[in-house]
Design a protein around this motif. Structure first.
Motif, PDB file in Angstrom:
ATOM      1  N   GLU A 210       0.809  -1.213   0.000  1.00 43.87           N
ATOM      2  CA  GLU A 210       0.000   0.000   0.000  1.00 43.87           C
ATOM      3  C   GLU A 210       0.849   1.272   0.000  1.00 43.87           C
ATOM      4  N   GLY A 211       2.061   1.206   0.485  1.00 42.28           N
ATOM      5  CA  GLY A 211       2.878   2.409   0.607  1.00 42.28           C
ATOM      6  C   GLY A 211       3.216   3.028  -0.732  1.00 42.28           C
ATOM      7  N   LEU A 212       3.250   4.355  -0.767  1.00 40.51           N
ATOM      8  CA  LEU A 212       3.634   5.106  -1.960  1.00 40.51           C
ATOM      9  C   LEU A 212       4.940   5.843  -1.685  1.00 40.51           C
ATOM     10  N   PRO A 260       0.494   7.394   5.099  1.00 41.43           N
ATOM     11  CA  PRO A 260      -0.699   6.674   4.620  1.00 41.43           C
ATOM     12  C   PRO A 260      -1.807   7.644   4.247  1.00 41.43           C
ATOM     13  N   GLY A 261      -2.467   7.361   3.128  1.00 43.62           N
ATOM     14  CA  GLY A 261      -3.628   8.142   2.726  1.00 43.62           C
ATOM     15  C   GLY A 261      -3.340   9.339   1.849  1.00 43.62           C
ATOM     16  N   GLU A 262      -2.086   9.745   1.717  1.00 43.05           N
ATOM     17  CA  GLU A 262      -1.787  10.911   0.877  1.00 43.05           C
ATOM     18  C   GLU A 262      -1.896  10.534  -0.598  1.00 43.05           C
ATOM     19  N   ALA A 267       1.057  14.806  -3.424  1.00 42.36           N
ATOM     20  CA  ALA A 267       2.484  14.657  -3.113  1.00 42.36           C
ATOM     21  C   ALA A 267       3.368  15.318  -4.151  1.00 42.36           C
ATOM     22  N   LEU A 268       2.878  15.418  -5.403  1.00 39.38           N
ATOM     23  CA  LEU A 268       3.692  15.989  -6.475  1.00 39.38           C
ATOM     24  C   LEU A 268       3.462  17.480  -6.687  1.00 39.38           C
ATOM     25  N   LYS A 269       2.670  18.093  -5.844  1.00 37.13           N
ATOM     26  CA  LYS A 269       2.514  19.549  -5.931  1.00 37.13           C
ATOM     27  C   LYS A 269       3.833  20.225  -5.562  1.00 37.13           C
ATOM     28  N   VAL A 298       5.765   9.240  -8.709  1.00 38.76           N
ATOM     29  CA  VAL A 298       5.293   8.456  -7.565  1.00 38.76           C
ATOM     30  C   VAL A 298       5.242   6.995  -7.991  1.00 38.76           C
ATOM     31  N   TYR A 299       5.674   6.110  -7.110  1.00 39.29           N
ATOM     32  CA  TYR A 299       5.583   4.680  -7.410  1.00 39.29           C
ATOM     33  C   TYR A 299       5.144   3.927  -6.170  1.00 39.29           C
TER      34      TYR A 299
END
Length: 563
Positions: A210-212, A260-262, A267-269, A298-299
């Motif tokens: 689940e982690g990004l 978690p949840g972002e 995140a890419l802003k 993001v991966y």
């Protein structure tokens, strides 16, 4: 109609070249081809170059008009460099990349584990080399253009595959419309989002985490050596992990886990990226140092594989065949090994030197390799990004103890990608002396390099066919061995014979290397004259003998080339 972008991708260090599309109106009727390769990433191009080394032409189609956007894969292992040496691009990689062999795991400002990758005088290449994927792809493209056997078609997108009993029909879209190619074999090297895999409705097996994670490439002047830096549970990103790597041209990779949840788009802003990168730089003592963003993405960590890489006339390789976490530099490096394996297996089938059983062996070997990687990468991923509360409690205990207790520190090891050993391959000779050896590369292992001179190594002289390493002080190979080799060559099988030990050329050998100090013999566990190794075209060992005779050599070739 497929309309790939004609605008060069943005970059502050790489000058993107936009290639002209291949258009069907500018060419005649299309014949049936031996091999079509979908995808111009690392796996696709290495497969094309390896096929060309075996004399097999291919058509390589790619949807884009330029190399990939962003640095993507940046760390290439020694074995990858040995494979790239075979296809002619290792020298440019070495000239422009950054070699390294140390990795640091840091917790609360303290280096709690320092990884040291093995490196000896017998190794031509360092354990790791950092260079951005765009350059690696550029070097491979140039090699493809120089080969004369690779029809490289930019701006050609595979949109449909129909399989027949002995060939595939591939529909390809271009900027002026569709055309059709018939091919004996289609190699699907079209990446992690493979449209060919999706079109054939194939399901992958394994798990997704689940982690990004965010990858950000920034240009900044930092006074650190080229070593892997891993920061665990940093103050600005509690409970998570940050990785840093130096790249050529003043670029640094910053790789951090998201809470978690972002959402990825948040995140890419720019403001989010700036706040987190500034926090990381401040933590390492370089807050306020100016930096410039080049690329970000993001991966997520996934451990997935197809259960079979041969589906009718379609052969899957690289990320189209499996999805692996990047921890331990497993993406492109695994793809190189996939492509090298696939190319020689397929070439020998196409040339009638073995039956299609050889392709089944390729699939079994590489699926086995993917499952081994998944097992190891899963351990790394669970440590870097604990998926449950239980794993996090365990990881946090290791972090805490590592500040004072040596015994837990090796748990930080990231289990770096390594070449798979095909220990149980059907090509390994059951009647050899493998079990009697006490040293040297065993069944299915890649060869050990040996320094022969100031800038001369064993692997500079091997590859492209079967290699027989024969250890002898005699003036010639035994005639019965020469007879077997002549018979095998007479069937069209490429075989090179290397004599090791004699100070003068050995009759019946293609090349002879002296071994006055016995170092070569020691590396290969050979103590007496008459010992030998047989290497496959991908250089992996398929037989070894303390004493070789003609009957066992003939049996080894029979085993390695199933009919």
């Amino acid at each position: 109609m497929h309309q790939p972008t004609t605008e060069p991708r943005p970059s502050i260090y790489y000058d993107y070249r936009v290639h002209a599309p291949w258009l069907p109106s500018q060419h005649g009727a299309q014949p049936r081809h031996k091999v079509v390769i979908a995808g111009s990433g690392p796996a696709g191009m290495v497969a094309a170059l390896e096929l060309a080394r075996h004399g097999v032409p291919s058509v390589l189609v790619t949807a884009e008009l330029q190399v990939s956007q962003g640095s993507r894969a940046i760390v290439f292992t020694r074995r990858s460099m040995e494979i790239l040496q075979q296809v002619g691009t290792a020298q440019r990689m070495t000239e422009n990349g950054l070699p390294w062999r140390f990795g640091n795991s840091i917790y609360k400002g303290q280096t709690v584990f320092r990884m040291e990758a093995p490196h000896s005088a017998d190794d031509r290449f360092f354990p790791m080399l950092n260079i951005q994927q765009q350059y690696m792809e550029e070097y491979l493209i140039d090699a493809c253009a120089a080969s004369g056997l690779i029809d490289f078609r930019w701006g050609n997108k595979v949109v449909k595959v129909a399989q027949q009993s002995d060939h595939a029909i591939v529909t390809i879209d271009t900027p002026e419309g569709e055309y059709v190619l018939a091919t004996d074999w289609l190699i699907a090297a079209d990446g992690g989002r493979s449209s060919i895999r999706e079109g054939l409705q194939l399901k992958m097996e394994g798990a997704s985490y689940e982690g990004l994670f965010v990858i950000a490439d920034i240009r900044i002047d930092l006074p650190f050596p080229t070593e892997r830096l891993a920061f665990f549970d940093p103050t600005w990103n509690p409970g998570n992990t940050i990785l840093m790597h130096r790249e050529p041209h003043g670029i640094w990779r910053v790789d951090y886990q998201l809470p978690p949840g972002e959402k990825p788009e948040d995140a890419l802003k720019p403001e989010s990226l700036k706040a987190r990168i500034d926090a990381q730089l401040a933590m390492i003592g370089h807050g306020g140092t100016p930096w410039e963003m080049d690329w970000c993405s993001v991966y997520s960590a996934r451990t997935l594989t197809l259960p079979d890489y041969v589906v009718g006339r379609v052969l899957f390789t690289g990320d189209a065949a499996h999805l692996l976490p990047i921890f331990g530099v497993r993406g492109a490096n695994t793809g190189f090994q996939d492509a090298q394996s696939l190319a020689w297996h397929l070439a020998f089938v196409i040339k009638g030197l073995a039956s299609e059983k050889l392709l089944a062996n390729h699939s079994a070997e590489r699926v086995g390799a993917a499952r081994e990687i998944i097992d190891e990468a899963g351990k790394s991923t669970r440590f870097m990004a604990p998926p449950t509360r239980g794993f996090r409690v365990l990881r946090d205990a290791v972090l805490s103890l590592s500040r004072t207790q040596d015994f837990v520190r090796p748990l930080y090891h990231w289990r770096t990608s390594r070449p798979h050993e095909y220990t149980h391959s059907m090509l390994n000779s059951p009647g050899d002396d493998n079990a009697l050896f006490t040293a040297g590369p065993a069944h299915g292992a890649p060869p050990q390099n040996v320094r022969l001179g100031a800038d001369d190594f064993l692997l500079d002289h091997l590859g492209g066919g079967f290699d027989l390493l024969y250890f002898t002080d005699a003036a010639s190979l035994p005639q019965p061995l020469q007879d077997v080799i002549a018979e095998v060559r007479g069937r069209g099988v490429p075989v090179r014979v290397t004599a090791v030990g004699s100070a003068t050329p050995v009759q019946g050998a293609d090349q002879t290397f002296a071994d006055a100090d016995g170092h070569f013999r020691q590396r290969y566990g050979i103590s007496a004259s008459g010992g030998a190794y047989l290497l496959r075209p991908d250089q992996h060992v398929c037989a070894r003998w303390l004493t070789l005779d003609a009957t066992r050599l003939q049996a080894a070739f029979h085993q390695a080339l199933p009919q």
